[in-house]
Enzyme design. Structure first.
Site, PDB file in Angstrom:
ATOM      1  N   LYS A 135       0.842  -1.191   0.000  1.00 33.27           N
ATOM      2  CA  LYS A 135       0.000   0.000   0.000  1.00 33.27           C
ATOM      3  C   LYS A 135       0.885   1.252   0.000  1.00 33.27           C
ATOM      4  O   LYS A 135       2.076   1.163   0.346  1.00 33.27           O
ATOM      5  CB  LYS A 135      -0.948  -0.017   1.214  1.00 33.27           C
ATOM      6  CG  LYS A 135      -0.227  -0.179   2.574  1.00 33.27           C
ATOM      7  CD  LYS A 135       0.222   1.117   3.173  1.00 33.27           C
ATOM      8  CE  LYS A 135       0.864   0.931   4.524  1.00 33.27           C
ATOM      9  NZ  LYS A 135       1.464   2.145   5.068  1.00 33.27           N
ATOM     10  N   HIS A 165      -0.961  -5.947   5.835  1.00 39.01           N
ATOM     11  CA  HIS A 165      -0.547  -6.819   6.937  1.00 39.01           C
ATOM     12  C   HIS A 165      -1.495  -6.737   8.115  1.00 39.01           C
ATOM     13  O   HIS A 165      -1.486  -7.615   8.974  1.00 39.01           O
ATOM     14  CB  HIS A 165       0.885  -6.489   7.374  1.00 39.01           C
ATOM     15  CG  HIS A 165       1.070  -5.086   7.852  1.00 39.01           C
ATOM     16  ND1 HIS A 165       1.361  -4.046   7.008  1.00 39.01           N
ATOM     17  CD2 HIS A 165       1.000  -4.558   9.084  1.00 39.01           C
ATOM     18  CE1 HIS A 165       1.476  -2.934   7.707  1.00 39.01           C
ATOM     19  NE2 HIS A 165       1.264  -3.219   8.963  1.00 39.01           N
ATOM     20  N   GLU A 203       0.572   5.275  17.949  1.00 37.74           N
ATOM     21  CA  GLU A 203       1.947   4.807  18.052  1.00 37.74           C
ATOM     22  C   GLU A 203       2.780   5.721  18.932  1.00 37.74           C
ATOM     23  O   GLU A 203       2.563   6.939  18.947  1.00 37.74           O
ATOM     24  CB  GLU A 203       2.600   4.754  16.675  1.00 37.74           C
ATOM     25  CG  GLU A 203       1.924   3.866  15.666  1.00 37.74           C
ATOM     26  CD  GLU A 203       2.650   3.884  14.347  1.00 37.74           C
ATOM     27  OE1 GLU A 203       3.695   3.212  14.234  1.00 37.74           O
ATOM     28  OE2 GLU A 203       2.194   4.579  13.422  1.00 37.74           O
ATOM     29  N   ASP A 222      -1.737   6.773   5.123  1.00 37.12           N
ATOM     30  CA  ASP A 222      -0.862   5.685   5.554  1.00 37.12           C
ATOM     31  C   ASP A 222      -1.593   4.659   6.395  1.00 37.12           C
ATOM     32  O   ASP A 222      -1.345   3.452   6.265  1.00 37.12           O
ATOM     33  CB  ASP A 222       0.318   6.257   6.337  1.00 37.12           C
ATOM     34  CG  ASP A 222       1.296   5.175   6.779  1.00 37.12           C
ATOM     35  OD1 ASP A 222       1.754   4.403   5.906  1.00 37.12           O
ATOM     36  OD2 ASP A 222       1.595   5.099   7.985  1.00 37.12           O
ATOM     37  N   HIS A 227      -5.384   0.834   5.968  1.00 34.02           N
ATOM     38  CA  HIS A 227      -5.519  -0.274   6.913  1.00 34.02           C
ATOM     39  C   HIS A 227      -6.830  -0.260   7.708  1.00 34.02           C
ATOM     40  O   HIS A 227      -7.551  -1.256   7.736  1.00 34.02           O
ATOM     41  CB  HIS A 227      -4.351  -0.264   7.902  1.00 34.02           C
ATOM     42  CG  HIS A 227      -3.021  -0.533   7.282  1.00 34.02           C
ATOM     43  ND1 HIS A 227      -2.776  -1.610   6.464  1.00 34.02           N
ATOM     44  CD2 HIS A 227      -1.853   0.144   7.362  1.00 34.02           C
ATOM     45  CE1 HIS A 227      -1.525  -1.597   6.064  1.00 34.02           C
ATOM     46  NE2 HIS A 227      -0.937  -0.542   6.586  1.00 34.02           N
ATOM     47  N   LYS A 326       1.153   9.275  15.319  1.00 34.14           N
ATOM     48  CA  LYS A 326       2.526   8.954  15.693  1.00 34.14           C
ATOM     49  C   LYS A 326       2.976   9.811  16.865  1.00 34.14           C
ATOM     50  O   LYS A 326       2.419  10.885  17.108  1.00 34.14           O
ATOM     51  CB  LYS A 326       3.464   9.184  14.499  1.00 34.14           C
ATOM     52  CG  LYS A 326       3.311   8.166  13.382  1.00 34.14           C
ATOM     53  CD  LYS A 326       4.375   8.385  12.329  1.00 34.14           C
ATOM     54  CE  LYS A 326       4.347   7.287  11.281  1.00 34.14           C
ATOM     55  NZ  LYS A 326       4.656   5.952  11.843  1.00 34.14           N
TER      56      LYS A 326
END
Length: 619
Positions: A135, A165, A203, A222, A227, A326
């Site tokens: 991706k 994933h 994260e 992202d 996802h 993040k």
């Protein structure tokens, strides 16, 4: 498991993705399932030889203690070729080295993969060729559609593996088991009983040297587009007839086609921000705009959130909030399903009246069902309990499951072409609204509380507190909103010229357990029933600590605040005993006196440290 020989050709073999994720996963897979027959070829622009490639693969295998005859065979036969993968002649050369069924794994940026697919159009494609792409798939819906048409001209759809994933994570797949094998869940898995769903991936890590890709993508593309929308589809799908590739992917596609920004208002139901300088634990981060390789003019966000609705009879009226960021002070990866309150609570009960919550945590993989039960002692007093179970570690790493699907020709866990386009279709209105705000066409709506289903508003507040942009005032009603740097009623601190930023280590919406000791709990039980609601109003709250200013990238200019702030408000799933809040000044990473509003001497959450630093965003 198939006995077919597969030649795995890794394009971009010298990159970080290959050594850090792909090769450890391959080593683990070969150790656990040694019957796979694999030949490994690496290709890239770096001037490596076979010895260098085997050294890299050996080091990666060692990180997962890979061993056995299959591992030894792959290492002994691994070869490397220097190649320009956007050149048709080089691609033909690589295919000529393959024995058995070839599989191209594009461990390269999406733009390079697209050029390589262009080059493949002039190459003789061998039967059974598998194309595995990372991706994001395209840069918008139009480019994703063009890429899909290009791929369709090369190989059949079931030979295209668009890698996600996240769909290899055992917890996401465990959602299907929890739902479809337990009668207590499946009948109530709908808008009739569920009030809201939150899917978050916060994260503690920062950019980690990924500026080349990340600064052109940002958190919304992202993580949410690539996802979390796929996770949403798994959570919200209707029961498929089987779990084979066609039925499973059809069920996901139905959900995504029905998904759109909440109430059709992408500007009001999304938000973006980026981090400024600060610390997470003992690690210091520079401001995002000062990270190596970052172009501040890109206005790239490192924190994104959007709320969507699903226009089906099962989910109409239920908000699904997706968030990822993040350099946050608290790492959380979870799916939180909040059920509606009971329609009637008999008079006489006192204590906890919180809503039932099912929490599925991704890494470590576990689940918790939070509910109210009769506490010890007084049978009329309700207390909160959590029934927990651990799924245990998955048998394979996420990327090992991805590779397993490639080697066995099973696309179940890959993203189908139409759903890849649909995910872009869902987030595109948010991207467009952000562009309009940046150009001055839209006023910043601010960091507001995400919505709740209409049925939840009449009984109790169901809010997720966030600092609002400076100058943004409350919309009224039951939603309390806060100006960055302040607590309680919103206050105007000037004309908004930039939006919000958060300092590294900020804890946004973090759960803080400040429950009373046993004596205080016992005393609360004896309060008269007429005060039950007042007591619970104080108990059903969350402490949210944000350090520095929160910089919303959708507006132009700059907003600054010089003090840290503490925001407290009601929230759907959390419980902390808090009487009131006061501003907390932060000096050299330490909280000064003034946190007297929090009972029982609780401290700031770990990671919520750092001197507030304002970030300048070019107009």
């Amino acid at each position: 498991m198939t006995d077919t020989q597969t030649t795995l050709i890794v394009l971009g073999a010298s990159g970080d993705l290959t050594s850090r994720l792909l090769m450890p996963a391959l080593g683990q897979l070969l150790t656990r399932e040694p019957d796979h027959r694999i030949r490994l070829i690496g290709a890239g622009m770096d001037d490596w030889d076979d010895a260098k490639w085997r050294e890299v693969v050996t080091a990666s295998f060692a990180t997962v203690d890979a061993a056995g005859p299959a591992v030894s065979k792959v290492l002994a036969e691994a070869t490397y070729r220097t190649a320009d993968i956007t050149d048709a002649k080089d691609l033909e050369m690589l295919l000529g080295l393959a024995t058995g069924r070839p599989a191209f794994y594009f461990a390269v940026p999406p733009a390079v993969a697209a050029k390589a697919c262009d080059a493949l159009s002039s190459v003789t494609i061998p039967d059974g060729l598998i194309l595995a792409l990372e991706k994001p798939f395209g840069t918008d819906e139009e480019s994703a559609h063009a890429l899909n048409q290009k791929l369709a001209g090369l190989v059949p759809e079931d030979q295209v593996h668009r890698i996600d994933h996240f769909l290899g994570r055992s917890t996401v797949l465990n959602v299907l088991g929890v739902r479809f094998t337990n009668r207590i869940f499946e009948p109530v898995w709908s808008a009739e009983h569920i009030e809201s769903v939150v899917i978050r991936y916060d994260e503690a890590l920062g950019l980690e040297g990924r500026a080349g890709y990340y600064d052109k993508a940002g958190a919304l593309v992202d993580m949410i587009q690539s996802h979390l929308l796929q996770v949403l589809a798994v959570v919200a799908m209707d029961p498929p007839s089987t779990l084979d590739a066609m039925d499973f992917r059809d069920a996901k596609a139905v959900v995504l086609r029905a998904t759109s920004p909440w109430n059709g208002d992408p500007a009001a139901n999304s938000r973006r921000a980026r981090y400024t300088a600060g610390s997470v634990g003992d690690r210091h981060f520079p401001s995002y705009v000062d990270e190596e390789g970052v172009d501040p003019a890109n206005m790239t966000e490192t924190l994104a959130e959007m709320t969507v609705g699903i226009a089906t009879s099962r989910w109409a009226g239920v908000p699904f909030t997706l968030r990822s960021g993040k350099a946050l002070g608290d790492r959380r990866s979870e799916i939180v399903i909040t059920f509606k309150p009971v329609t009637h609570l008999p008079t006489g009960f006192e204590g906890s009246e919180e809503k039932t919550v099912l929490r599925l945590t991704l890494g470590p993989d576990k689940m918790a069902l939070e509910l109210n039960i009769n506490g010890p002692g007084d049978p009329f007093s309700l207390e909160r309990a959590s029934l927990e179970a651990s799924f245990g570690e998955g048998e394979l790493l996420a990327y090992a499951e991805v590779l397993q699907g490639i080697l066995e020709g099973d696309p179940t866990l890959s993203v189908r072409g139409d759903t890849a386009e649909q995910c872009w279709h869902i987030v595109q209105p948010v991207l467009d609204a952000s562009d309009e705000r940046a150009s001055g066409h839209l006023r910043l709506p601010g960091w507001r509380d995400p919505p709740v289903s209409p049925a939840g508003l009449g009984r109790s507040r169901h809010l997720n507190p966030r600092p609002r942009a400076v100058g943004a005032r409350s919309a009224g009603g039951d939603h309390r909103e806060h100006v960055a740097g302040g607590v309680g009623e919103p206050r105007d601190v000037g004309t908004p010229t930039a939006g919000d930023a958060f300092v590294v280590g900020s804890v946004i919406g973090v759960d803080v357990d400040l429950r009373d000791d046993s004596a205080a709990v016992e005393g609360r039980r004896r309060r008269p029933p007429r005060r039950r609601r007042e007591v619970q109003d104080r108990e059903r709250r969350r402490l949210v600590v944000g350090l520095g200013v929160h910089q919303d990238l959708s507006a132009a200019g700059q907003a600054q605040a010089e003090e840290a702030h503490v925001v407290v408000d009601d929230v759907e799933t959390e419980h902390v005993a808090v009487e009131r809040t006061r501003r907390v000044d932060v000096v050299d990473g330490e909280a000064a006196e003034g946190l007297t509003g929090i009972e029982h001497g609780s401290s700031l959450p770990a990671g919520a440290r750092g001197r507030p630093v304002a970030s300048t965003i070019p107009p």
